[in-house]
Design a protein around this motif. Sequence first.
Motif, PDB file in Angstrom:
ATOM      1  N   ALA A  49      -3.552  -4.028 -10.808  1.00 59.73           N
ATOM      2  CA  ALA A  49      -4.351  -5.290  -9.993  1.00 59.73           C
ATOM      3  C   ALA A  49      -3.903  -5.033  -8.673  1.00 59.73           C
ATOM      4  CB  ALA A  49      -3.718  -6.400 -10.873  1.00 59.73           C
ATOM      5  N   VAL A  50      -4.490  -5.912  -7.807  1.00 56.60           N
ATOM      6  CA  VAL A  50      -3.956  -6.031  -6.412  1.00 56.60           C
ATOM      7  C   VAL A  50      -4.297  -7.655  -6.507  1.00 56.60           C
ATOM      8  CG1 VAL A  50      -6.523  -5.654  -5.466  1.00 56.60           C
ATOM      9  CG2 VAL A  50      -4.473  -5.410  -3.984  1.00 56.60           C
TER      10      VAL A  50
ATOM     11  N   TYR B 196     -14.236  -6.660  -8.698  1.00 56.72           N
ATOM     12  CA  TYR B 196     -13.944  -7.577  -9.262  1.00 56.72           C
ATOM     13  C   TYR B 196     -15.277  -8.453  -9.666  1.00 56.72           C
ATOM     14  CZ  TYR B 196     -16.248  -9.688  -5.082  1.00 56.72           C
ATOM     15  OH  TYR B 196     -17.161 -10.237  -4.056  1.00 56.72           O
ATOM     16  N   CYS B 197     -15.296  -9.424 -10.616  1.00 53.77           N
ATOM     17  CA  CYS B 197     -16.406 -10.030 -11.004  1.00 53.77           C
ATOM     18  C   CYS B 197     -16.181 -11.590 -10.913  1.00 53.77           C
ATOM     19  CB  CYS B 197     -16.989  -9.622 -12.395  1.00 53.77           C
ATOM     20  SG  CYS B 197     -15.770  -9.803 -13.611  1.00 53.77           S
ATOM     21  N   ARG B 198     -16.634 -12.187 -11.936  1.00 54.15           N
ATOM     22  CA  ARG B 198     -16.448 -13.574 -12.062  1.00 54.15           C
ATOM     23  C   ARG B 198     -14.949 -13.959 -12.564  1.00 54.15           C
ATOM     24  NH1 ARG B 198     -16.634 -16.855 -15.846  1.00 54.15           N
ATOM     25  NH2 ARG B 198     -16.756 -18.777 -15.890  1.00 54.15           N
ATOM     26  N   SER B 199     -14.516 -13.515 -13.869  1.00 59.25           N
ATOM     27  CA  SER B 199     -13.653 -13.702 -14.494  1.00 59.25           C
ATOM     28  C   SER B 199     -12.766 -12.342 -14.958  1.00 59.25           C
ATOM     29  CB  SER B 199     -13.554 -14.757 -15.607  1.00 59.25           C
ATOM     30  OG  SER B 199     -14.651 -13.850 -16.415  1.00 59.25           O
ATOM     31  N   GLY B 200     -13.288 -11.002 -14.860  1.00 55.89           N
ATOM     32  CA  GLY B 200     -12.384 -10.050 -15.349  1.00 55.89           C
ATOM     33  C   GLY B 200     -13.406  -9.335 -16.435  1.00 55.89           C
TER      34      GLY B 200
ATOM     35  N   LYS C   1     -10.657   6.298  -8.163  1.00 51.62           N
ATOM     36  CA  LYS C   1      -9.334   5.638  -7.671  1.00 51.62           C
ATOM     37  C   LYS C   1      -9.712   4.010  -7.687  1.00 51.62           C
ATOM     38  CE  LYS C   1      -9.215   8.261  -4.532  1.00 51.62           C
ATOM     39  NZ  LYS C   1      -9.083   8.933  -3.154  1.00 51.62           N
ATOM     40  N   LEU C   2      -8.939   3.276  -8.510  1.00 51.50           N
ATOM     41  CA  LEU C   2      -9.504   1.926  -8.851  1.00 51.50           C
ATOM     42  C   LEU C   2      -8.294   0.926  -8.889  1.00 51.50           C
ATOM     43  CD1 LEU C   2     -11.736   2.691 -11.753  1.00 51.50           C
ATOM     44  CD2 LEU C   2     -12.622   2.071  -9.677  1.00 51.50           C
ATOM     45  N   PHE C   3      -8.764  -0.355  -8.185  1.00 50.68           N
ATOM     46  CA  PHE C   3      -7.640  -1.439  -8.271  1.00 50.68           C
ATOM     47  C   PHE C   3      -8.484  -2.582  -8.808  1.00 50.68           C
ATOM     48  CE2 PHE C   3      -5.225   0.715  -4.942  1.00 50.68           C
ATOM     49  CZ  PHE C   3      -4.029   0.448  -5.475  1.00 50.68           C
ATOM     50  N   HIS C   4      -7.959  -3.285  -9.384  1.00 49.39           N
ATOM     51  CA  HIS C   4      -8.941  -4.715 -10.028  1.00 49.39           C
ATOM     52  C   HIS C   4      -8.276  -5.846  -9.224  1.00 49.39           C
ATOM     53  CE1 HIS C   4     -10.862  -7.234 -12.986  1.00 49.39           C
ATOM     54  NE2 HIS C   4     -10.066  -8.088 -12.579  1.00 49.39           N
ATOM     55  N   LEU C   5      -9.335  -6.635  -8.752  1.00 56.69           N
ATOM     56  CA  LEU C   5      -8.784  -7.864  -7.981  1.00 56.69           C
ATOM     57  C   LEU C   5      -8.098  -9.089  -8.834  1.00 56.69           C
ATOM     58  CD1 LEU C   5      -8.433  -9.727  -5.422  1.00 56.69           C
ATOM     59  CD2 LEU C   5     -11.000 -10.328  -5.707  1.00 56.69           C
ATOM     60  N   GLU C   6      -6.799  -9.240  -8.650  1.00 55.63           N
ATOM     61  CA  GLU C   6      -6.247  -9.982  -9.563  1.00 55.63           C
ATOM     62  C   GLU C   6      -6.914 -11.590  -9.568  1.00 55.63           C
ATOM     63  OE1 GLU C   6      -1.882  -9.940 -10.271  1.00 55.63           O
ATOM     64  OE2 GLU C   6      -1.837 -11.849  -9.211  1.00 55.63           O
TER      65      GLU C   6
END
Length: 134
Positions: free
Chosen positions: A33-34, A94-98, A114-119
């Motif tokens: 997560a980022v 990212y999306c609306r809620s994950g 290479k991925l991060f997920h927007l916290e």
Amino acid sequence: MLSSRRFFEAFLIKIMLVSSLCVSAVVSANVQAVKATELLINQMSDTPYTIIDVRTVEEYADGHIKGAINIPYDQIEAQSFLLNELKDQTLVVYCRSGRRAQIFESALFKRGFKLFHLEGDILGWKSQGLPLVK
């Protein structure tokens, strides 16, 4: 005999469900997560991440993070040419809620991205009062 068969079928369904959850958890564990503030700082650096909004075209048009590319989660194959061009970059999804972001991340993680997920996704971004563009 019938009840033992139903028991066995129910047991198999539970095993498949648990296995599915375990695979999902492994993918999530491999995608870090980022935080929104970290993403903002990164976007001002010499090596900004590529931001991917996996919501629908309509949701994206209602407001998205500046610079985000819209690739709806259910259009991975249709957008494979674009995704192949982004393979050497670090992507923040990212999306609306994950939920949709996790589906997208799972598919791309298997392909070596290479991925991060927007916290907190876009809901978290909005709750912090951070800007969106239309």
